[in-house]
Scaffold this motif. Structure first.
Motif, PDB file in Angstrom:
ATOM      1  N   LEU A  82      42.104  48.788  46.871  1.00 39.04           N
ATOM      2  CA  LEU A  82      42.431  47.601  47.652  1.00 39.04           C
ATOM      3  C   LEU A  82      43.752  46.957  47.270  1.00 39.04           C
ATOM      4  O   LEU A  82      44.255  46.118  47.967  1.00 39.04           O
ATOM      5  CB  LEU A  82      41.312  46.561  47.485  1.00 39.04           C
ATOM      6  CG  LEU A  82      39.949  47.011  47.960  1.00 39.04           C
ATOM      7  CD1 LEU A  82      38.934  45.903  47.744  1.00 39.04           C
ATOM      8  CD2 LEU A  82      39.990  47.404  49.411  1.00 39.04           C
ATOM      9  N   TRP A  83      44.280  47.323  46.119  1.00 39.29           N
ATOM     10  CA  TRP A  83      45.511  46.662  45.704  1.00 39.29           C
ATOM     11  C   TRP A  83      46.702  47.576  45.920  1.00 39.29           C
ATOM     12  O   TRP A  83      46.564  48.788  45.927  1.00 39.29           O
ATOM     13  CB  TRP A  83      45.417  46.220  44.247  1.00 39.29           C
ATOM     14  CG  TRP A  83      45.315  47.337  43.293  1.00 39.29           C
ATOM     15  CD1 TRP A  83      46.325  47.923  42.595  1.00 39.29           C
ATOM     16  CD2 TRP A  83      44.116  48.032  42.927  1.00 39.29           C
ATOM     17  NE1 TRP A  83      45.832  48.919  41.816  1.00 39.29           N
ATOM     18  CE2 TRP A  83      44.495  49.013  41.994  1.00 39.29           C
ATOM     19  CE3 TRP A  83      42.776  47.916  43.290  1.00 39.29           C
ATOM     20  CZ2 TRP A  83      43.563  49.868  41.431  1.00 39.29           C
ATOM     21  CZ3 TRP A  83      41.866  48.771  42.720  1.00 39.29           C
ATOM     22  CH2 TRP A  83      42.265  49.732  41.814  1.00 39.29           C
ATOM     23  N   ARG A 103      46.751  41.744  44.782  1.00 38.54           N
ATOM     24  CA  ARG A 103      45.709  42.477  45.483  1.00 38.54           C
ATOM     25  C   ARG A 103      44.906  41.440  46.244  1.00 38.54           C
ATOM     26  O   ARG A 103      44.425  40.476  45.663  1.00 38.54           O
ATOM     27  CB  ARG A 103      44.817  43.197  44.487  1.00 38.54           C
ATOM     28  CG  ARG A 103      43.660  43.924  45.117  1.00 38.54           C
ATOM     29  CD  ARG A 103      42.903  44.660  44.040  1.00 38.54           C
ATOM     30  NE  ARG A 103      42.350  43.720  43.083  1.00 38.54           N
ATOM     31  CZ  ARG A 103      41.098  43.280  43.115  1.00 38.54           C
ATOM     32  NH1 ARG A 103      40.287  43.709  44.035  1.00 38.54           N
ATOM     33  NH2 ARG A 103      40.664  42.438  42.230  1.00 38.54           N
ATOM     34  N   GLU A 105      41.823  40.141  47.697  1.00 37.40           N
ATOM     35  CA  GLU A 105      40.392  40.398  47.643  1.00 37.40           C
ATOM     36  C   GLU A 105      39.662  39.096  47.371  1.00 37.40           C
ATOM     37  O   GLU A 105      40.016  38.363  46.457  1.00 37.40           O
ATOM     38  CB  GLU A 105      40.103  41.364  46.493  1.00 37.40           C
ATOM     39  CG  GLU A 105      38.643  41.608  46.290  1.00 37.40           C
ATOM     40  CD  GLU A 105      38.445  42.358  44.996  1.00 37.40           C
ATOM     41  OE1 GLU A 105      37.548  41.993  44.236  1.00 37.40           O
ATOM     42  OE2 GLU A 105      39.201  43.295  44.778  1.00 37.40           O
ATOM     43  N   PRO A 154      40.941  40.185  37.529  1.00 38.83           N
ATOM     44  CA  PRO A 154      40.443  40.897  38.717  1.00 38.83           C
ATOM     45  C   PRO A 154      41.471  40.977  39.840  1.00 38.83           C
ATOM     46  O   PRO A 154      41.151  40.813  41.002  1.00 38.83           O
ATOM     47  CB  PRO A 154      39.220  40.068  39.129  1.00 38.83           C
ATOM     48  CG  PRO A 154      39.496  38.706  38.629  1.00 38.83           C
ATOM     49  CD  PRO A 154      40.332  38.846  37.394  1.00 38.83           C
ATOM     50  N   PHE A 155      42.720  41.149  39.498  1.00 42.31           N
ATOM     51  CA  PHE A 155      43.763  41.352  40.506  1.00 42.31           C
ATOM     52  C   PHE A 155      44.916  42.069  39.809  1.00 42.31           C
ATOM     53  O   PHE A 155      44.964  42.130  38.574  1.00 42.31           O
ATOM     54  CB  PHE A 155      44.231  40.034  41.128  1.00 42.31           C
ATOM     55  CG  PHE A 155      44.585  38.967  40.132  1.00 42.31           C
ATOM     56  CD1 PHE A 155      45.856  38.908  39.573  1.00 42.31           C
ATOM     57  CD2 PHE A 155      43.647  38.023  39.734  1.00 42.31           C
ATOM     58  CE1 PHE A 155      46.194  37.936  38.662  1.00 42.31           C
ATOM     59  CE2 PHE A 155      43.967  37.038  38.814  1.00 42.31           C
ATOM     60  CZ  PHE A 155      45.243  36.994  38.266  1.00 42.31           C
ATOM     61  N   SER A 156      45.803  42.596  40.601  1.00 44.11           N
ATOM     62  CA  SER A 156      46.936  43.311  40.045  1.00 44.11           C
ATOM     63  C   SER A 156      48.138  42.384  39.968  1.00 44.11           C
ATOM     64  O   SER A 156      48.424  41.665  40.909  1.00 44.11           O
ATOM     65  CB  SER A 156      47.250  44.522  40.923  1.00 44.11           C
ATOM     66  OG  SER A 156      48.335  45.218  40.388  1.00 44.11           O
TER      67      SER A 156
ATOM     68  N   GLU B   8      34.066  48.798  45.008  1.00 44.93           N
ATOM     69  CA  GLU B   8      35.333  48.797  44.286  1.00 44.93           C
ATOM     70  C   GLU B   8      35.662  47.376  43.791  1.00 44.93           C
ATOM     71  O   GLU B   8      36.135  47.191  42.660  1.00 44.93           O
ATOM     72  CB  GLU B   8      36.456  49.339  45.187  1.00 44.93           C
ATOM     73  CG  GLU B   8      37.839  49.303  44.580  1.00 44.93           C
ATOM     74  CD  GLU B   8      37.981  50.148  43.319  1.00 44.93           C
ATOM     75  OE1 GLU B   8      37.049  50.894  42.968  1.00 44.93           O
ATOM     76  OE2 GLU B   8      39.021  50.011  42.647  1.00 44.93           O
ATOM     77  N   ARG B  12      36.116  46.248  39.849  1.00 44.61           N
ATOM     78  CA  ARG B  12      37.295  45.563  39.314  1.00 44.61           C
ATOM     79  C   ARG B  12      36.898  44.312  38.534  1.00 44.61           C
ATOM     80  O   ARG B  12      37.386  44.066  37.436  1.00 44.61           O
ATOM     81  CB  ARG B  12      38.236  45.165  40.458  1.00 44.61           C
ATOM     82  CG  ARG B  12      38.899  46.335  41.129  1.00 44.61           C
ATOM     83  CD  ARG B  12      40.091  46.837  40.359  1.00 44.61           C
ATOM     84  NE  ARG B  12      41.157  45.846  40.286  1.00 44.61           N
ATOM     85  CZ  ARG B  12      42.252  46.011  39.576  1.00 44.61           C
ATOM     86  NH1 ARG B  12      42.420  47.115  38.890  1.00 44.61           N
ATOM     87  NH2 ARG B  12      43.186  45.092  39.545  1.00 44.61           N
ATOM     88  N   VAL B  13      36.017  43.514  39.117  1.00 41.93           N
ATOM     89  CA  VAL B  13      35.621  42.268  38.445  1.00 41.93           C
ATOM     90  C   VAL B  13      34.797  42.579  37.201  1.00 41.93           C
ATOM     91  O   VAL B  13      34.990  41.986  36.142  1.00 41.93           O
ATOM     92  CB  VAL B  13      34.844  41.350  39.407  1.00 41.93           C
ATOM     93  CG1 VAL B  13      34.361  40.095  38.676  1.00 41.93           C
ATOM     94  CG2 VAL B  13      35.719  40.962  40.583  1.00 41.93           C
ATOM     95  N   ALA B  16      36.883  43.764  34.383  1.00 42.81           N
ATOM     96  CA  ALA B  16      37.700  42.664  33.842  1.00 42.81           C
ATOM     97  C   ALA B  16      36.913  41.813  32.852  1.00 42.81           C
ATOM     98  O   ALA B  16      37.486  41.106  32.037  1.00 42.81           O
ATOM     99  CB  ALA B  16      38.236  41.801  34.984  1.00 42.81           C
TER     100      ALA B  16
END
Lengths: 279, 185
Positions: A82-83, A103, A105, A154-156, B8, B12-13, B16
């Motif tokens: 997604l990113w 990203r 989301e 939780p993001f790029s 997905e 990701r979370v 993290a």
């Protein structure tokens, strides 16, 4: 609403933990500003909270555990990430000249308000400047700091490293970063230095919509600039991420924007920021 | 949003959270090997139940709540018969006084005092001061009312203040070394 000392002291812990909001918070702050005894109690309690927080650095998970945890998840199908990655990231970087990549989301956490973010940015900046928020990655290399955040937020996040024009020097210096918690999710904290003064930048994927304060528009972005605890706090949202920049720079707070937009051309554009009335 | 995208996003979370979960596990059990096992079990359970996670609730606090449950089960499994959860509220016997004294001498006295706190108080300090959870989220994680969480936090801080003394809070506190060596490699 005037508070008694007894009521104010019952609220000290909640205040320091950021659980006191709205009118209750304002009433508490008004009382403490006027009451020496309660101000001392607050300072003492704050010293305990800060000392405890500083004494408990994060403990990184061992590499072996990280590998085992990664292996528990099925591999992401190609093309479904997604990113932005690879060429897309590079393309966006060029298009934005020197911007943060993101990203998009929706985060799983609950919503926070704009005032929560402003207060959090001010508190975080002050804690950092008092030495109570040690950096977890200390580096002036944007790629090293960006790499450290990969998988931790939780993001790029890709930090910019703008080109310096002939005869010009960089206006700021990246010092490093660390994780902070904002409303139940991890956010990225980045420390910079400009004119020997510290600048803090928070990046969060929490759903919070900046509002209020002095509004400054720059291209498609809308910045909200407020003053709190002697600091200038600028907040804005860009493509799914929310940013808060805190500094005590006495010049216009928009100069802080040069942390991201520091190329000579962008600096000229920033200096021509149009102003619109407070909304 | 497709299921693959949701998975997905979950991955990701969840990934993290790893450092935070490991630090919390280490604080709960004080054993690097066991901490890794607790965290791994947490991820296994989270993966099995990921479709039950409410999109309106914080996934991060949900992961911590699973870890807390895994740890509680482990404690119950190891506890001799007849002891109740109230036993957690006494000073932790695993905090070796000699080790604590050594740490005090090496400048980590506040950390030593935190480690000597009764389990529920130490949990509250960790969840608030390191992970930054709100009272409501902490209540969800440890499974008790928010008022109890607030009370534990206040009592923990009062104990720390008492153990250090007011004058000591003004002294510079040495940062304990980053404990990467705490884990096995």
């Amino acid at each position: 609403m005037a508070l008694s000392c007894e009521s104010a002291r019952r609220l000290v812990t909640s205040y320091l933990d950021g659980e006191l909001v709205g009118e209750d918070r304002s009433a508490f702050e008004s009382h403490v500003e006027a009451c020496d005894a309660c101000r001392r109690v607050l300072r003492d309690e704050e010293a305990v909270v800060d000392a405890v927080t500083s004494a408990l650095p994060r403990t990184p998970a061992p590499d072996g555990l990280r590998t085992r945890v990664d292996s528990l998840f099925p591999a992401a199908p190609r093309g479904r990430r997604l990113w932005p990655a690879g060429a897309l990231a590079a393309g966006l970087a060029l298009a934005l000249a020197a911007g943060y990549l993101y990203r998009h989301e929706p985060p799983p956490g609950g919503a926070a308000t704009a005032s929560d973010l402003v207060a959090f940015a001010a508190d975080t900046h002050l804690r950092y400047t008092r030495g109570q928020l040690p950096l977890e990655i200390g580096s002036d290399r944007p790629e090293a700091v960006s790499g450290w955040f990969a998988g931790r937020v939780p993001f790029s996040l890709t930090l910019p490293d703008y080109p310096v024009g002939p005869g010009e020097s960089k206006l700021y210096r990246l010092l490093g970063g660390r994780l902070v918690s904002f409303r139940g999710d991890y956010a990225a904290y980045l420390a910079y230095r400009m004119e020997e003064r510290p600048i803090s930048l928070l990046v969060t994927s929490s759903q919070v919509r900046p509002e209020g304060g002095e509004v400054v528009r720059f291209a498609s972005l809308v910045f909200h600039q407020e003053s709190m605890q002697g600091l200038k706090i600028i907040t804005w949202t860009d493509k799914g991420l929310t940013y808060a920049l805190a500094s005590d720079l006495s010049v216009g707070g928009e100069r802080s924007c040069m942390v991201c937009h520091g190329s000579p051309e962008e600096r000229r554009r920033i200096e021509r920021f149009p102003r619109s009335p407070t909304t | 949003v497709t299921e693959a995208e949701r998975d997905e996003a979950f991955r990701r979370v969840a990934v993290a959270c790893l450092d935070g979960l490991y630090g919390f596990a280490l604080s709960l059990c004080r054993d690097a090997t066991l901490a890794e096992d607790l965290v791994q079990e947490t991820y296994l359970r989270a993966l099995k139940a990921r479709h039950k996670a409410s999109p309106d609730a914080g996934l991060r606090s949900w992961m911590f709540a699973i870890l807390h449950n895994v740890w509680r089960n482990e404690v119950r499994r190891r506890r001799p018969e007849g002891l109740t959860d109230e036993a957690d509220l006494i000073q932790d016997p695993s905090a070796d006084p000699l080790q604590l004294a050594d740490r005090r001498e090496s400048g980590g006295r506040l950390r030593a005092a935190i480690e000597a706190l009764p389990g529920p108080f130490r949990e509250a300090i960790l969840l608030r001061c390191v992970e930054g959870f709100s009272y409501r989220e902490m209540a969800e994680i440890v499974g008790c009312p928010a008022g109890t969480v607030m009370s534990r936090l206040a009592r923990a801080r009062a104990l720390l203040r008492k153990s250090l003394g007011p004058a000591r809070l003004g002294e510079p506190l040495a940062h304990p070394e980053r404990s990467t060596q705490a884990g096995k490699h």
